[in-house]
Design a protein around this motif. Sequence first.
Motif, PDB file in Angstrom:
ATOM      1  N   ALA A   1       7.030  12.783   3.672  1.00  0.00           N
ATOM      2  CA  ALA A   1       6.691  13.088   4.961  1.00  0.00           C
ATOM      3  C   ALA A   1       5.305  13.307   4.590  1.00  0.00           C
ATOM      4  O   ALA A   1       4.183  13.533   5.055  1.00  0.00           O
ATOM      5  CB  ALA A   1       7.091  14.808   5.459  1.00  0.00           C
ATOM      6  N   SER A   2       5.072  13.815   3.097  1.00  0.00           N
ATOM      7  CA  SER A   2       3.475  13.417   2.692  1.00  0.00           C
ATOM      8  C   SER A   2       3.312  12.510   1.367  1.00  0.00           C
ATOM      9  O   SER A   2       4.539  11.393   0.749  1.00  0.00           O
ATOM     10  CB  SER A   2       4.024  15.153   1.855  1.00  0.00           C
ATOM     11  OG  SER A   2       2.567  14.991   1.182  1.00  0.00           O
ATOM     12  N   LEU A   3       1.686  11.965   1.512  1.00  0.00           N
ATOM     13  CA  LEU A   3       1.489  11.130   0.806  1.00  0.00           C
ATOM     14  C   LEU A   3       1.555  11.380  -0.905  1.00  0.00           C
ATOM     15  O   LEU A   3       1.663  10.503  -1.565  1.00  0.00           O
ATOM     16  CB  LEU A   3       0.093  10.654   1.033  1.00  0.00           C
ATOM     17  CG  LEU A   3      -0.339   9.318   0.514  1.00  0.00           C
ATOM     18  CD1 LEU A   3       0.555   7.598   0.633  1.00  0.00           C
ATOM     19  CD2 LEU A   3      -1.920   8.828   1.266  1.00  0.00           C
TER      20      LEU A   3
ATOM     21  N   ASP B   1      -6.053   2.082  -4.260  1.00  0.00           N
ATOM     22  CA  ASP B   1      -5.478   1.387  -3.655  1.00  0.00           C
ATOM     23  C   ASP B   1      -6.156   2.122  -1.844  1.00  0.00           C
ATOM     24  O   ASP B   1      -5.921   1.763  -1.067  1.00  0.00           O
ATOM     25  CB  ASP B   1      -4.156   1.905  -3.456  1.00  0.00           C
ATOM     26  CG  ASP B   1      -2.486   1.174  -1.969  1.00  0.00           C
ATOM     27  OD1 ASP B   1      -2.899   0.219  -1.785  1.00  0.00           O
ATOM     28  OD2 ASP B   1      -2.581   2.351  -1.750  1.00  0.00           O
ATOM     29  N   LEU B   2      -6.425   3.566  -1.974  1.00  0.00           N
ATOM     30  CA  LEU B   2      -6.720   4.189  -1.457  1.00  0.00           C
ATOM     31  C   LEU B   2      -8.009   3.873  -0.969  1.00  0.00           C
ATOM     32  O   LEU B   2      -8.478   3.865   0.737  1.00  0.00           O
ATOM     33  CB  LEU B   2      -6.538   5.819  -2.133  1.00  0.00           C
ATOM     34  CG  LEU B   2      -5.546   6.319  -1.951  1.00  0.00           C
ATOM     35  CD1 LEU B   2      -5.864   7.641  -2.051  1.00  0.00           C
ATOM     36  CD2 LEU B   2      -4.694   6.874  -0.740  1.00  0.00           C
ATOM     37  N   SER B   3      -8.998   2.903  -2.045  1.00  0.00           N
ATOM     38  CA  SER B   3     -10.204   2.535  -1.532  1.00  0.00           C
ATOM     39  C   SER B   3     -10.260   1.239  -0.109  1.00  0.00           C
ATOM     40  O   SER B   3     -10.791   0.574   0.432  1.00  0.00           O
ATOM     41  CB  SER B   3     -11.048   2.518  -2.404  1.00  0.00           C
ATOM     42  OG  SER B   3     -10.404   1.278  -2.962  1.00  0.00           O
TER      43      SER B   3
ATOM     44  N   ASN C   1       0.474  -1.136  -0.108  1.00  0.00           N
ATOM     45  CA  ASN C   1       0.192  -0.300   0.179  1.00  0.00           C
ATOM     46  C   ASN C   1       1.052   1.513   0.230  1.00  0.00           C
ATOM     47  O   ASN C   1       2.289   1.097   0.603  1.00  0.00           O
ATOM     48  CB  ASN C   1      -1.339  -0.085   0.808  1.00  0.00           C
ATOM     49  CG  ASN C   1      -0.523   0.198   2.872  1.00  0.00           C
ATOM     50  OD1 ASN C   1       0.286   1.509   2.851  1.00  0.00           O
ATOM     51  ND2 ASN C   1      -0.709  -0.954   3.329  1.00  0.00           N
ATOM     52  N   ILE C   2       0.257   1.923  -0.431  1.00  0.00           N
ATOM     53  CA  ILE C   2       1.114   3.399  -1.205  1.00  0.00           C
ATOM     54  C   ILE C   2       1.772   4.125   0.712  1.00  0.00           C
ATOM     55  O   ILE C   2       2.427   4.492   0.700  1.00  0.00           O
ATOM     56  CB  ILE C   2       0.061   4.720  -1.300  1.00  0.00           C
ATOM     57  CG1 ILE C   2      -0.428   4.218  -2.925  1.00  0.00           C
ATOM     58  CG2 ILE C   2       1.038   6.023  -1.027  1.00  0.00           C
ATOM     59  CD1 ILE C   2      -1.038   5.077  -3.239  1.00  0.00           C
TER      60      ILE C   2
END
Length: 63
Positions: free
Chosen positions: A38-40, A57-59, A27-28
């Motif tokens: 620091a940031s997605l 992936d976010l789901s 996963n991301i």
Amino acid sequence: MFNDKKPIYTHTLMHTAATLFFKNGTNIESIRRMLGHASLSTTHKYLQLTDEEVAKDLSKANW
């Protein structure tokens, strides 16, 4: 035989590895931590992904 006309940089290898990890199920958020971002959104830019792949992936994320 390697092509000595086009150098391979560490950044390129990290970029490729991160993309392969994602496309094979990592996963991301895990990749973000592995890369030390620091940031997605930085990780998303770093990966060679389509918007559809990111949305999928976010789901699956457990927020």
